[in-house]
Motif scaffolding. Structure first.
Motif, PDB file in Angstrom:
ATOM      1  N   ASP A  81       0.825  -1.212   0.000  1.00 49.28           N
ATOM      2  CA  ASP A  81       0.000   0.000   0.000  1.00 49.28           C
ATOM      3  C   ASP A  81       0.857   1.259   0.000  1.00 49.28           C
ATOM      4  O   ASP A  81       0.519   2.257  -0.644  1.00 49.28           O
ATOM      5  N   LEU A  84       2.098   1.782  -3.477  1.00 47.55           N
ATOM      6  CA  LEU A  84       1.012   2.165  -4.373  1.00 47.55           C
ATOM      7  C   LEU A  84       0.542   3.587  -4.109  1.00 47.55           C
ATOM      8  O   LEU A  84       0.144   4.302  -5.028  1.00 47.55           O
ATOM      9  N   ALA A  85       0.567   4.007  -2.841  1.00 47.15           N
ATOM     10  CA  ALA A  85       0.163   5.369  -2.516  1.00 47.15           C
ATOM     11  C   ALA A  85       1.091   6.373  -3.185  1.00 47.15           C
ATOM     12  O   ALA A  85       0.650   7.399  -3.721  1.00 47.15           O
ATOM     13  N   ARG A  87       2.824   5.831  -5.899  1.00 47.20           N
ATOM     14  CA  ARG A  87       2.580   5.763  -7.340  1.00 47.20           C
ATOM     15  C   ARG A  87       1.297   6.495  -7.710  1.00 47.20           C
ATOM     16  O   ARG A  87       1.199   7.153  -8.744  1.00 47.20           O
ATOM     17  N   ASP A  88       0.280   6.382  -6.848  1.00 47.73           N
ATOM     18  CA  ASP A  88      -1.004   7.032  -7.109  1.00 47.73           C
ATOM     19  C   ASP A  88      -0.855   8.542  -7.197  1.00 47.73           C
ATOM     20  O   ASP A  88      -1.524   9.211  -7.976  1.00 47.73           O
ATOM     21  N   PRO A  92      -2.660   8.535 -11.356  1.00 47.76           N
ATOM     22  CA  PRO A  92      -3.746   7.651 -10.929  1.00 47.76           C
ATOM     23  C   PRO A  92      -4.102   6.635 -12.000  1.00 47.76           C
ATOM     24  O   PRO A  92      -3.994   6.898 -13.187  1.00 47.76           O
ATOM     25  N   PHE A  97      -2.680  -3.223 -11.627  1.00 51.44           N
ATOM     26  CA  PHE A  97      -3.891  -3.176 -10.806  1.00 51.44           C
ATOM     27  C   PHE A  97      -4.531  -4.558 -10.874  1.00 51.44           C
ATOM     28  O   PHE A  97      -4.907  -5.031 -11.945  1.00 51.44           O
ATOM     29  N   GLU A 146      -6.225  -5.548  -5.441  1.00 53.45           N
ATOM     30  CA  GLU A 146      -6.531  -4.169  -5.086  1.00 53.45           C
ATOM     31  C   GLU A 146      -8.032  -3.997  -4.832  1.00 53.45           C
ATOM     32  O   GLU A 146      -8.451  -3.258  -3.940  1.00 53.45           O
ATOM     33  N   ARG A 283      -5.112   2.743  -2.403  1.00 51.09           N
ATOM     34  CA  ARG A 283      -5.595   3.082  -3.744  1.00 51.09           C
ATOM     35  C   ARG A 283      -7.098   3.353  -3.770  1.00 51.09           C
ATOM     36  O   ARG A 283      -7.738   3.226  -4.810  1.00 51.09           O
ATOM     37  N   GLU A 286      -8.184   5.664  -6.552  1.00 51.69           N
ATOM     38  CA  GLU A 286      -8.187   5.028  -7.874  1.00 51.69           C
ATOM     39  C   GLU A 286      -9.378   4.086  -8.024  1.00 51.69           C
ATOM     40  O   GLU A 286      -9.960   3.985  -9.112  1.00 51.69           O
TER      41      GLU A 286
END
Length: 324
Positions: A81, A84-85, A87-88, A92, A97, A146, A283, A286
């Motif tokens: 997480d 991914l945060a 990367r977000d 986005p 995914f 996800e 995410r 997203e």
């Protein structure tokens, strides 16, 4: 404990727990078995006890192993997480995914959306996992997905959900059947009919039973179909009748000339489909974007559920292009 526990060791332990085999775990982790075994043994020495009971036939988790593997899963999920945060924030709905979907929905919805999804989010790499609800929920809890497209509600305090659309049920009967002549049907019209069902584990089975209640006869202890296509072929073979989700009724099969599909009178029975994810997942933004994309691109037969605070996809796409 002189040395810190590493994420690599935790991944190896979880892999052994999942595969119940050191060799298969090593293959899954792309390392040699001696290297994996050495890392697991080093972790056991740091923790002061064995995590696995080893034998030639099988691998069993010890009580300590059960507790450590459960914590390792949470730590690895939180670490994922965190990545991914970050990367977000950059872009986005980009990168990998992992989306789960139930088998009574995936083949009838996703093929119609993939082209538009690739156009809107060209940097998104969508990995699909089709499985039964219980197994998808378990993968969500373990951080292996996800999000998942499921029939709601998803009653689990560790999960959150967002309704996306309602999908009406239709009645499928053999051509020439008495109900094939009706413009609309009611659950009461099914009295005395043989209702065909999916096998245990499919949420659609329980939904069909709820709609029909005691009106139709079911042989719940004998045969359960493994797919909607099988149900359609059985209806075409005049074995019985069944309920089908609306999106499944527009997919062509060899049974189409031998079955008739009829809508229900109001109140129309339906199922609510939504996106489900692990509570606190990085995410979430997203996932909400994906939910709005689905609402705006649903094929005929599905009824989108409006959300006043849904993100504006056009603005998000423009902002993403500017950032890139």
């Amino acid at each position: 404990m002189n040395q810190p526990i590493t994420l690599r060791q935790l991944r190896y332990v979880v892999a052994v727990a999942d595969t119940r085999h050191f060799g298969r775990a090593a293959t899954a982790c792309h390392i040699s078995q001696p290297s994996l075994s050495a890392q697991v043994q080093a972790l056991e020495e740091m923790l002061g006890g064995p995590l696995f009971e080893r034998s030639k036939r099988r691998i069993i988790l010890t009580p300590l192993g059960e507790a450590i593997v459960a914590r390792a899963r949470r730590i690895l999920a939180e670490t994922q997480d965190l990545l991914l945060a970050a990367r977000d924030q950059a872009a986005p709905l980009a990168g990998d995914f992992r989306l789960g979907v139930i088998p009574t929905l995936g083949p009838y919805l996703l093929p119609r959306l993939m082209q538009a999804l690739r156009r809107t989010y060209p940097d998104l790499r969508l990995y699909l996992r089709e499985d039964l609800t219980d197994r998808l929920v378990e993968r969500l809890r373990r951080g292996e997905l996800e999000a998942a497209l499921l029939a709601l509600p998803a009653d689990d305090p560790k999960l959150e959900s967002l309704a996306v659309f309602d999908e009406p049920f239709l009645l499928a009967v053999p051509t020439g059947h008495r109900l094939a002549r009706a413009n609309r049907v009611t659950p009461g019209d099914l009295s005395g009919e043989h209702l065909l069902l999916l096998e245990d584990g499919h949420c659609l089975r329980d939904q069909a039973l709820e709609v029909c209640r005691s009106a139709a006869r079911t042989e719940t202890d004998t045969f359960g179909a493994t797919s909607l296509s099988t149900l359609r072929e059985m209806v075409a073979g005049r074995i019985g009748i069944t309920l089908l989700p609306a999106l499944a009724c527009t997919a062509p099969t060899t049974a189409d000339g031998d079955i008739a599909v009829r809508p229900f009178d109001a109140p129309v029975p339906s199922r609510r489909i939504g996106l489900v994810w692990r509570r606190g997942a990085a995410r979430r933004g997203e996932i909400e974007m994906l939910a709005e994309f689905l609402r705006q691109h649903l094929p005929e037969g599905a009824v989108p559920i409006a959300r006043e605070d849904a993100p504006d996809l056009s603005e998000l796409a423009v902002g993403k292009a500017a950032a890139g």
